[in-house]
Scaffold this motif. Structure first.
Motif, PDB file in Angstrom:
ATOM      1  N   ARG A 115       0.841  -1.199   0.000  1.00 20.57           N
ATOM      2  CA  ARG A 115       0.000   0.000   0.000  1.00 20.57           C
ATOM      3  C   ARG A 115       0.873   1.245   0.000  1.00 20.57           C
ATOM      4  NH1 ARG A 115      -3.352  -0.830  -2.563  1.00 20.57           N
ATOM      5  NH2 ARG A 115      -4.633  -2.589  -2.146  1.00 20.57           N
ATOM      6  N   PHE A 116       0.787   2.017  -1.072  1.00 23.19           N
ATOM      7  CA  PHE A 116       1.447   3.311  -1.119  1.00 23.19           C
ATOM      8  C   PHE A 116       0.509   4.329  -0.502  1.00 23.19           C
ATOM      9  CE2 PHE A 116       3.793   1.072  -4.326  1.00 23.19           C
ATOM     10  CZ  PHE A 116       5.050   1.638  -4.325  1.00 23.19           C
ATOM     11  N   THR A 117       1.087   5.336   0.141  1.00 25.98           N
ATOM     12  CA  THR A 117       0.307   6.453   0.649  1.00 25.98           C
ATOM     13  C   THR A 117       0.840   7.715  -0.017  1.00 25.98           C
ATOM     14  OG1 THR A 117       1.788   6.749   2.540  1.00 25.98           O
ATOM     15  CG2 THR A 117      -0.176   5.353   2.869  1.00 25.98           C
ATOM     16  N   LEU A 118       0.093   8.775   0.110  1.00 28.08           N
ATOM     17  CA  LEU A 118       0.420  10.009  -0.596  1.00 28.08           C
ATOM     18  C   LEU A 118       0.413  11.178   0.368  1.00 28.08           C
ATOM     19  CD1 LEU A 118       0.649  11.627  -3.311  1.00 28.08           C
ATOM     20  CD2 LEU A 118      -1.835  11.650  -3.332  1.00 28.08           C
ATOM     21  N   GLU A 119       1.420  12.000   0.254  1.00 29.48           N
ATOM     22  CA  GLU A 119       1.465  13.253   0.999  1.00 29.48           C
ATOM     23  C   GLU A 119       1.799  14.347  -0.004  1.00 29.48           C
ATOM     24  OE1 GLU A 119       4.113  15.369   4.467  1.00 29.48           O
ATOM     25  OE2 GLU A 119       3.856  13.191   4.534  1.00 29.48           O
ATOM     26  N   VAL A 120       0.911  15.309  -0.138  1.00 33.72           N
ATOM     27  CA  VAL A 120       1.122  16.418  -1.063  1.00 33.72           C
ATOM     28  C   VAL A 120       1.740  17.555  -0.273  1.00 33.72           C
ATOM     29  CG1 VAL A 120       0.000  18.051  -2.617  1.00 33.72           C
ATOM     30  CG2 VAL A 120      -0.821  15.690  -2.483  1.00 33.72           C
ATOM     31  N   GLY A 121       2.873  18.049  -0.753  1.00 33.88           N
ATOM     32  CA  GLY A 121       3.598  19.038   0.019  1.00 33.88           C
ATOM     33  C   GLY A 121       3.548  20.455  -0.510  1.00 33.88           C
ATOM     34  N   SER A 123       4.980  23.547  -1.930  1.00 36.77           N
ATOM     35  CA  SER A 123       6.347  24.015  -2.155  1.00 36.77           C
ATOM     36  C   SER A 123       7.316  23.549  -1.068  1.00 36.77           C
ATOM     37  CB  SER A 123       6.371  25.541  -2.240  1.00 36.77           C
ATOM     38  OG  SER A 123       5.933  26.088  -1.012  1.00 36.77           O
ATOM     39  N   LYS A 124       6.808  22.790  -0.074  1.00 36.48           N
ATOM     40  CA  LYS A 124       7.668  22.302   1.009  1.00 36.48           C
ATOM     41  C   LYS A 124       7.121  20.962   1.492  1.00 36.48           C
ATOM     42  CE  LYS A 124       9.314  25.114   4.208  1.00 36.48           C
ATOM     43  NZ  LYS A 124       9.450  25.961   5.405  1.00 36.48           N
ATOM     44  N   ILE A 125       8.035  20.018   1.722  1.00 35.97           N
ATOM     45  CA  ILE A 125       7.603  18.714   2.213  1.00 35.97           C
ATOM     46  C   ILE A 125       8.712  18.095   3.074  1.00 35.97           C
ATOM     47  CG2 ILE A 125       8.433  17.377   0.238  1.00 35.97           C
ATOM     48  CD1 ILE A 125       5.710  15.801   0.482  1.00 35.97           C
ATOM     49  N   ASN A 126       8.303  17.339   4.076  1.00 31.94           N
ATOM     50  CA  ASN A 126       9.255  16.598   4.893  1.00 31.94           C
ATOM     51  C   ASN A 126       9.384  15.207   4.294  1.00 31.94           C
ATOM     52  OD1 ASN A 126       9.546  18.723   6.750  1.00 31.94           O
ATOM     53  ND2 ASN A 126       7.672  18.093   7.756  1.00 31.94           N
ATOM     54  N   PHE A 127      10.614  14.793   4.016  1.00 30.27           N
ATOM     55  CA  PHE A 127      10.886  13.474   3.454  1.00 30.27           C
ATOM     56  C   PHE A 127      12.066  12.896   4.201  1.00 30.27           C
ATOM     57  CE2 PHE A 127      13.087  10.766   0.285  1.00 30.27           C
ATOM     58  CZ  PHE A 127      12.093   9.819   0.112  1.00 30.27           C
ATOM     59  N   LEU A 128      11.830  11.757   4.866  1.00 32.57           N
ATOM     60  CA  LEU A 128      12.833  11.136   5.718  1.00 32.57           C
ATOM     61  C   LEU A 128      13.283  12.158   6.753  1.00 32.57           C
ATOM     62  CD1 LEU A 128      14.748   9.118   2.985  1.00 32.57           C
ATOM     63  CD2 LEU A 128      12.963   8.295   4.527  1.00 32.57           C
ATOM     64  N   SER A 133      12.413  22.190   0.170  1.00 31.22           N
ATOM     65  CA  SER A 133      11.638  23.349  -0.269  1.00 31.22           C
ATOM     66  C   SER A 133      11.919  23.611  -1.742  1.00 31.22           C
ATOM     67  CB  SER A 133      12.016  24.596   0.541  1.00 31.22           C
ATOM     68  OG  SER A 133      11.769  24.375   1.909  1.00 31.22           O
ATOM     69  N   LEU A 134      10.856  23.863  -2.482  1.00 34.61           N
ATOM     70  CA  LEU A 134      10.959  24.186  -3.902  1.00 34.61           C
ATOM     71  C   LEU A 134      11.099  25.695  -4.060  1.00 34.61           C
ATOM     72  CD1 LEU A 134      10.759  23.349  -6.898  1.00 34.61           C
ATOM     73  CD2 LEU A 134       8.268  23.546  -6.658  1.00 34.61           C
ATOM     74  N   LEU A 135      12.169  26.103  -4.732  1.00 36.65           N
ATOM     75  CA  LEU A 135      12.418  27.514  -5.007  1.00 36.65           C
ATOM     76  C   LEU A 135      12.326  27.737  -6.512  1.00 36.65           C
ATOM     77  CD1 LEU A 135      15.494  28.015  -2.653  1.00 36.65           C
ATOM     78  CD2 LEU A 135      13.106  28.541  -2.186  1.00 36.65           C
ATOM     79  N   PRO A 136      12.264  28.982  -6.965  1.00 37.24           N
ATOM     80  CA  PRO A 136      12.184  29.227  -8.411  1.00 37.24           C
ATOM     81  C   PRO A 136      13.340  28.611  -9.209  1.00 37.24           C
ATOM     82  CG  PRO A 136      11.677  31.228  -7.205  1.00 37.24           C
ATOM     83  CD  PRO A 136      12.141  30.215  -6.194  1.00 37.24           C
ATOM     84  N   ARG A 137      14.526  28.500  -8.596  1.00 38.46           N
ATOM     85  CA  ARG A 137      15.689  27.984  -9.337  1.00 38.46           C
ATOM     86  C   ARG A 137      16.258  26.698  -8.755  1.00 38.46           C
ATOM     87  NH1 ARG A 137      18.530  33.698 -10.480  1.00 38.46           N
ATOM     88  NH2 ARG A 137      17.186  34.250 -12.222  1.00 38.46           N
ATOM     89  N   GLY A 138      15.454  25.925  -8.034  1.00 37.56           N
ATOM     90  CA  GLY A 138      15.960  24.669  -7.481  1.00 37.56           C
ATOM     91  C   GLY A 138      15.324  24.333  -6.151  1.00 37.56           C
ATOM     92  N   PHE A 139      16.079  23.639  -5.331  1.00 37.16           N
ATOM     93  CA  PHE A 139      15.593  23.166  -4.041  1.00 37.16           C
ATOM     94  C   PHE A 139      16.535  23.618  -2.940  1.00 37.16           C
ATOM     95  CE2 PHE A 139      14.363  19.974  -7.179  1.00 37.16           C
ATOM     96  CZ  PHE A 139      13.008  19.840  -6.928  1.00 37.16           C
ATOM     97  N   THR A 140      15.992  23.729  -1.739  1.00 40.92           N
ATOM     98  CA  THR A 140      16.834  23.855  -0.549  1.00 40.92           C
ATOM     99  C   THR A 140      16.497  22.687   0.364  1.00 40.92           C
ATOM    100  OG1 THR A 140      15.241  25.234   0.655  1.00 40.92           O
ATOM    101  CG2 THR A 140      16.939  26.378  -0.646  1.00 40.92           C
ATOM    102  N   PHE A 141      17.470  22.291   1.156  1.00 41.15           N
ATOM    103  CA  PHE A 141      17.315  21.162   2.057  1.00 41.15           C
ATOM    104  C   PHE A 141      17.684  21.592   3.463  1.00 41.15           C
ATOM    105  CE2 PHE A 141      18.511  19.664  -2.140  1.00 41.15           C
ATOM    106  CZ  PHE A 141      17.543  18.697  -2.401  1.00 41.15           C
ATOM    107  N   GLU A 142      16.861  21.208   4.413  1.00 40.80           N
ATOM    108  CA  GLU A 142      17.143  21.449   5.817  1.00 40.80           C
ATOM    109  C   GLU A 142      16.940  20.147   6.578  1.00 40.80           C
ATOM    110  OE1 GLU A 142      14.766  24.663   7.390  1.00 40.80           O
ATOM    111  OE2 GLU A 142      14.757  25.654   5.441  1.00 40.80           O
ATOM    112  N   ILE A 143      17.568  20.031   7.717  1.00 35.00           N
ATOM    113  CA  ILE A 143      17.371  18.861   8.567  1.00 35.00           C
ATOM    114  C   ILE A 143      15.981  18.961   9.182  1.00 35.00           C
ATOM    115  CG2 ILE A 143      18.162  17.591  10.604  1.00 35.00           C
ATOM    116  CD1 ILE A 143      20.102  17.477   8.249  1.00 35.00           C
TER     117      ILE A 143
END
Length: 146
Positions: A115-121, A123-128, A133-143
């Motif tokens: 069973r797959f589940t879905l989380e819609v984020g 412009s920002k989503i927590n993964f692992l 975060s989605l920016l106009p020119r790419g992504f940023t990553f934070e802990i």
């Protein structure tokens, strides 16, 4: 596992021996809960805590992805990015929300025990352990800490 071994040109007698050893390691599939011992159905999964669990899940998910992406299903045109860590998938979807629900139905129709589940984020989503975060020119990553 057998398909991967065949694709790697492993001789059939060795594949047969490997399958026999694998079955011996995975059966009987027993678990205990509240002092009751349960025998799990064969071919449903890998016993929890089995040292082979990570290997078998990796092989299964690789085969699942190969089958999915070679299917040519039209919904796959909306998958811009698909990255997986063990059984967690990060997917960037270019279609609308109603089509992503159809994609989830497609994923869950392949194997009834998965069973797959879905989380819609948005412009920002927590993964692992990351906040992506989605920016106009790419992504940023934070802990990400809970």
């Amino acid at each position: 596992m057998e398909k991967f071994l065949r694709d790697a040109n492993v001789p059939p007698p060795l594949i047969s021996d490997f399958n026999s050893l694998l079955k011996a390691c995975l059966t009987p599939n027993l678990c205990q809960f509240n002092n009751v011992v349960y025998t799990l159905l064969p071919d449903i999964g890998v016993p929890i805590g089995s040292p082979l669990g990570s290997l078998i899940s990796e092989v299964f998910m690789a085969a699942f992805e190969e089958e999915l992406f070679q299917s040519g299903h039209p919904l796959l045109d909306h998958v811009f990015l698909w990255r997986r860590y063990v059984d967690d998938v990060f997917c960037i979807w270019t279609g609308n929300i109603s089509t992503i629900q159809d994609f989830l139905v497609l994923l869950n129709s392949k194997y009834p025990s998965i069973r797959f589940t879905l989380e819609v984020g948005g412009s920002k989503i927590n993964f692992l352990d990351l906040t992506i975060s989605l920016l106009p020119r790419g992504f940023t990553f934070e802990i990400y800490r809970r």
